[in-house]
Design an enzyme around this catalytic site. Structure first.
Site, short mmCIF file in Angstrom:
data_model
loop_
_atom_site.label_atom_id
_atom_site.label_comp_id
_atom_site.label_asym_id
_atom_site.label_seq_id
_atom_site.Cartn_x
_atom_site.Cartn_y
_atom_site.Cartn_z
N ASP A 72 0.85 -1.02 0.13
CA ASP A 72 0.03 0.14 -0.06
C ASP A 72 0.87 1.20 0.22
OD1 ASP A 72 1.15 -0.01 2.66
OD2 ASP A 72 -0.91 0.14 3.48
N ASP A 127 1.08 5.18 1.73
CA ASP A 127 0.82 5.80 2.79
C ASP A 127 1.02 7.21 2.45
OD1 ASP A 127 0.65 3.89 5.18
OD2 ASP A 127 2.86 3.72 5.14
N ASP A 174 -3.43 4.45 2.35
CA ASP A 174 -3.98 5.14 3.58
C ASP A 174 -3.70 6.57 3.67
OD1 ASP A 174 -4.46 2.62 4.36
OD2 ASP A 174 -2.79 2.45 5.79
N LYS A 232 14.71 -5.66 5.89
CA LYS A 232 13.24 -5.73 6.11
C LYS A 232 12.74 -7.12 5.91
CE LYS A 232 10.24 -2.14 4.99
NZ LYS A 232 9.51 -1.56 4.51
N TYR A 235 8.97 -8.74 12.65
CA TYR A 235 8.67 -7.48 11.92
C TYR A 235 6.98 -7.14 12.18
CZ TYR A 235 8.13 -3.78 8.20
OH TYR A 235 8.07 -2.72 7.39
#
Length: 739
Positions: free
Chosen positions: A112, A114, A166, A227, A236
């Site tokens: 997604d 932000d 978002d 990550k 995570y």
């Protein structure tokens, strides 16, 4: 000639911009072999969907362009409706900013975006959640539109042409929003409400991180690798007490500052080197915190008592500085530090040519690691209710972890961030079920034939918290249930498919039971803790949940015998449960949505609750820790100060921390394993010696989780547990560990 080139190189190194609060550990440039290892790292990451192709990247740009135009149209319409002059309406502007992984340039396929909508001063937050929400409703390509107006950072979530977004909102105290607006300017925060400051914080932190790294492309590649490793290793999740995206980004950025010229493959190795040896709770800072006259609450242990008890502080670089790892607990920090050490060992092998990058990305076998587990189940009767319920329960699991950590017989409570679909046969009333698993390590009590351990209150207070929160936000629906079950490793096949449990059994991480800052106390692998045989009895007494949870804390210093079992004989585990549950399923604490039986009266615990713990034939009451009502200053992240049981004789200064960090980082330059400090052990010994007499204050940061201040995010403990239409039944979970 050679002398001149050497001088030129030295001059260029002197002229290189200095990043971070200390000088670099090494300015060495990459060699050819480093580039080869970096390419191998890229190849190892590609199968995991880490990189988007050009077409997908362009599609994101197109969607963001459409959204930016929508925002400008909407702000213009709002300006006209508020009777602003046409000349002002024409120049009022408006802009979409991105932050998070997309802004950092490390987003993965299908991730997604932000985004932040910035509007001028005459556009209200209510306009954003009303008129802009309506505009999105009628826009082609918008799906799954929902507003979360009462969230800590209010947000509108939606899918735009297949991209999840978002969107948060901030209004600035200026009349027009230009396309070249710089949000890094602290003056932009003046005269803003706290929700706008929180919304701006994401963009400001992301931009500041990119501004503080010497090479953005190398930083991005290294962060992608770290990550991916963290997700594969199950560490995570900011929500569950591990690290989230911004925290991992700051750790990688700090590594880049210390090795500004290194290649990505080298930086991944140095990342594990630095943070496997980091002396937590010393904070990770990307720059010296700056003073401002805006009087916003910032992370500062000299001022805020609560900040002294953060276990793994990683401080955001943009004003107002905050700790991004507030949720980290003793157990999650222990697990992460052991993963850093494991990562260092694997990358050592890789850079020596003894292994390849795929080994670094192997997932751990969580279900072979522990002898004891708690299965937490959330169920609901409809899919919509289940999605809401699971979100709330998951956000509070760290409360359960904290409760278990405070039990004096529990060394570690390790939650697996991955949830699993539940077995519908066990939950015939509800078709929608999710499960989480927590691995538990129990302490060994020496010179005791048996130890009775009661987990009932720890789990019940967690379920009370969840129900209270659900009731406060009007989420609670008929059929929403929580159930906690104790099982042993050999019983997990009743809950999980064989392909998950029958993965190759890997050697457990060494010393997982000790805290990362605690003394070196070697133990055998977690699998060798023989707590095998069990028998089940039914002694649980159901009763309504107590209204408040005032459980006393465990003693600060456990008895010296309460250390992790090294060479234990098989032990019996007595689990009390309802007879209706098959023996292999362990014991359940059902939380059942049903009408309250008037014959069942609520039972409240006494003001000072003493829970007897049977050690052999002796009964030892759990000692309540006196509470100090002192509270720290509330923070932007919604957390406030917690009752502090012990005062420090002095406050740590950030300057002092920086100096100590410099010494640590210089020492790491030797790149050899140094002897870990014995100071924590000495502090524990002194504190134990002082139990019988006068206990002197210890001028060091106590990292005990129970010193944390209560969070404003959690419902107030005085709030009643909902009783209407919901019956909370409590059965006891008691284990007897025999030698």
């Amino acid at each position: 000639m050679k002398e001149m080139s050497a001088n030129t190189m030295l001059d260029s190194q002197r002229q290189q911009k200095h990043y971070g609060i200390t000088s670099p550990i090494s300015l060495a440039c990459p060699k050819e072999i480093d580039h080869i290892y970096t390419q191998k790292l890229i190849d190892a990451m590609k199968p995991f969907g880490v990189f988007e192709d050009e077409e997908e990247l362009n599609h994101r740009l197109v969607v963001l362009g459409k959204l930016n135009n929508l925002v400008k149209e909407w702000i213009s319409d709002v300006s006209e409706s508020k009777n602003l002059p046409p000349s002002v309406v024409a120049t009022v502007g408006g802009k979409i900013f991105t932050f998070g992984s997309y802004r950092l340039g490390v987003h993965t396929k299908g991730a997604d975006i932000d985004a932040l909508c910035v509007a001028p001063r005459h556009v209200e937050r209510s306009d954003f959640f009303q008129s802009f929400f309506e505009k999105l409703k009628h826009q082609d390509g918008i799906r799954n539109l929902r507003a979360v107006e009462d969230a800590f950072v209010p947000v509108i979530k939606f899918e735009f042409d297949g991209i999840e977004i978002d969107l948060v909102f901030a209004r600035l105290a200026i009349q027009t929003i230009s396309d070249n607006l710089d949000l890094r300017d602290d003056s932009r925060l003046r005269s803003l409400d706290i929700r706008c400051i929180r919304s701006l914080n994401g963009c400001r932190v992301t931009d500041e991180i990119l501004h503080l790294v010497p090479n953005k492309e190398t930083f991005r590649l290294t962060l992608r690798a770290v990550k991916l490793w963290a997700k594969r290793r199950g560490i995570y999740s900011n929500m569950l007490g591990f690290l989230g995206g911004v925290s991992w980004a700051m750790l990688v950025a700090r590594t880049c500052q210390l090795y500004p010229n290194a290649a990505a493959s080298t930086l991944v190795h140095k990342f594990f080197l630095v943070f496997s040896k980091w002396e937590w709770p010393n904070p990770v800072l990307l720059k010296q915190p700056e003073e401002s006259n805006l009087n916003l609450p910032v992370w500062d242990p000299r001022v805020n008592p609560s900040d002294r008890y953060h276990l793994m502080p990683i401080i955001t670089p943009a004003y107002p500085q905050q700790n991004s790892t507030y949720n980290v607990s003793t157990s999650t920090r222990t697990v992460m530090v052991e993963e850093f050490k494991q990562g260092l060992a694997v990358t050592d092998e890789i850079l020596q040519g003894k292994s390849d990058w795929s080994k670094l990305l192997e997932p751990p076998n969580f279900f072979q690691k522990y002898r004891h587990y708690i299965v937490l189940t959330a169920s609901a009767s409809t899919e919509e209710n289940h999605l809401e319920w699971v979100g709330l329960v998951e956000s509070k699991i760290r409360v359960l972890v904290g409760n278990l950590e405070r039990n004096e017989f529990i060394t570690l409570a390790h939650v697996n961030p991955q949830s699993f679909p539940g077995n519908k046969e066990h939950h015939k009333d509800n078709n929608y079920v999710s499960m989480w698993f927590l691995g538990i390590i129990f302490r060994r009590v020496e010179n005791a034939e048996s130890v009775n351990i009661d987990l009932t209150y720890d789990i019940q207070s967690f379920t009370d918290t969840v129900y209270r929160q659900a009731n406060n936000i009007n989420m609670l629906k008929e059929g929403m249930k929580i159930e906690a079950t104790h099982v042993k490793k050999k019983q997990l096949h009743h809950y999980l498919p064989a392909e998950i449990l029958q993965k190759k059994k890997k050697q457990s991480l060494s010393d997982v039971s000790r805290s990362s800052s605690g003394p070196q106390s070697k133990r055998s692998s977690l699998d060798s803790n023989c707590l095998d045989s069990s028998r089940d009895t039914d002694n649980g007494t159901p009763f309504n949940s107590p209204v408040s949870t005032n459980k006393p804390s465990k003693p600060d210093i456990p008895p010296s015998g309460e250390i992790e079992r090294n060479n234990a004989e098989p032990a019996a585990v007595i689990v009390e449960k309802p007879l209706s549950v098959p023996p292999a399923q362990g014991l359940s604490i059902p939380v059942i949505g049903a009408k309250v039986d008037s014959a069942v009266k609520a039972v409240s615990p006494p003001a000072v609750c003493t829970i007897p713990t049977v050690v052999g034939r002796n009964v030892i009451p759990r000692i309540p820790t006196p509470h100090n009502p002192a509270q720290g200053q509330p923070h932007l992240n919604g957390m406030s100060a917690k009752n502090v049981t012990h005062k420090r004789s002095h406050s740590p200064s950030i300057d002092g921390s920086s100096k100590r960090l410099k010494d640590i980082e210089k020492f790491i330059r030797l790149e050899s394993t140094f002897k870990e400090s014995r100071a924590p052990e000495d502090r524990k010994r002194k504190a134990m010696d002082a139990i019988g007499g006068e206990c002197m204050p210890i001028p060091t940061i106590d990292t005990s989780r129970k010193k944390r201040l209560p969070s404003k995010e959690l419902p107030d403990s005085s709030s009643p547990v909902p009783a209407n239409n919901i019956r909370v039944i409590k059965n006891s979970i008691r284990l007897t560990l025999n030698r």
